[in-house]
Design a protein around this motif. Structure first.
Motif, short mmCIF file in Angstrom:
data_model
loop_
_atom_site.label_atom_id
_atom_site.label_comp_id
_atom_site.label_asym_id
_atom_site.label_seq_id
_atom_site.Cartn_x
_atom_site.Cartn_y
_atom_site.Cartn_z
N ILE A 12 0.97 -1.36 -0.07
CA ILE A 12 0.31 -0.43 0.40
C ILE A 12 1.01 1.15 -0.13
CG2 ILE A 12 -1.63 0.84 1.34
CD1 ILE A 12 -2.50 -0.91 2.61
N ALA A 52 -4.56 1.66 6.42
CA ALA A 52 -3.96 1.05 5.64
C ALA A 52 -3.41 -0.03 6.49
CB ALA A 52 -2.95 1.53 5.19
N ARG A 53 -2.96 0.44 7.35
CA ARG A 53 -2.24 -0.82 8.53
C ARG A 53 -3.32 -1.91 8.91
NH1 ARG A 53 2.84 -1.99 9.59
NH2 ARG A 53 2.39 -2.25 11.80
N VAL A 60 3.54 -0.84 4.01
CA VAL A 60 3.04 0.31 3.93
C VAL A 60 4.23 1.72 3.73
CG1 VAL A 60 1.27 2.24 4.92
CG2 VAL A 60 0.65 -0.11 5.37
N VAL A 82 5.68 2.76 9.21
CA VAL A 82 5.89 3.37 7.92
C VAL A 82 6.45 3.66 7.47
CG1 VAL A 82 3.11 2.70 7.75
CG2 VAL A 82 5.06 5.36 8.36
#
Length: 213
Positions: A12, A52-53, A60, A82
């Motif tokens: 992502i 996202a996580r 990510v 990230v």
């Protein structure tokens, strides 16, 4: 390989501006002021990274503008685990293509911005699964005619080159470009994003609902 193992290969990429007054969410400044728009950008970026996580996919990466040195980005790198990289030079399309070009070498990739608070981990997982199922590209269109998520199995520069961004025709133009190249495309139902002062009541309703959930 199990399906969960396959999903863990889907990366992502999150494109984000630093929460700097006068740089972030400029179209909301008439309603929120420069400092208020910057605070909202900070909240949106944190939410996008957490979403996202929470999707439980692959790594990510936060692609940062104007660079990755802002203390907010450094803090996210520590607390949210990230990786932070500076966005490439050029227009939005060039920056998006650069991210895909670098990520797709390692596997399918989803790219999102920070302007869609309606985006959930389940949306990301659905998009990732579509790529694993063989679709070349996947989109969550935006209600305003753009899109809030694009996923690709391989970098596709023609989807982004010389695009006229921030118009109601972005998704239509993207469909035409994908069709011309024979790409297998999956579109999910549109989501809404927050770009203009008129979008703020919907945001407030969403946040109020979350606070009372």
């Amino acid at each position: 390989m199990t399906n969960e193992q396959a999903l863990s290969r889907v990366q992502i990429a999150v494109l984000a501006k630093a929460p700097i007054a006068g740089l972030a969410k400029t179209r909301l400044i008439p309603a929120l002021g420069a400092a208020g728009a910057a605070r909202l950008q900070r909240q949106f970026t944190r939410r996008a990274v957490m979403t996202a996580r929470a999707a439980g996919l692959g790594p990510v990466t936060l692609w940062c503008a104007p660079n990755a040195h802002h203390r907010f980005f450094r803090a996210l790198a520590r607390t949210a685990e990230v990786r932070c990289l500076a966005q490439a030079n050029g227009d939005l399309g060039e920056r998006m293509h650069t991210a895909f070009r670098l990520h797709c070498c390692f596997g399918p990739t989803l790219l999102i911005g920070t302007d869609c608070p309606a985006l959930l981990p389940s949306h990301l997982r659905n998009a990732a699964q579509a790529l694993l199922d063989g679709y070349d590209s996947v989109f969550y269109p935006a209600e305003d005619g753009g899109y809030v998520l694009v996923g690709l199995r391989q970098a596709q520069s023609h989807l982004f080159d010389h695009m006229i961004w921030s118009t109601a025709e972005v998704m239509n133009d993207t469909r035409a470009r994908a069709s011309a190249r024979g790409l297998r495309v999956l579109e999910f139902d549109p989501l809404w994003d927050v770009d203009l002062p008129g979008d703020l009541p919907r945001l407030q309703a969403l946040l109020s609902g979350l606070n009372h959930a």
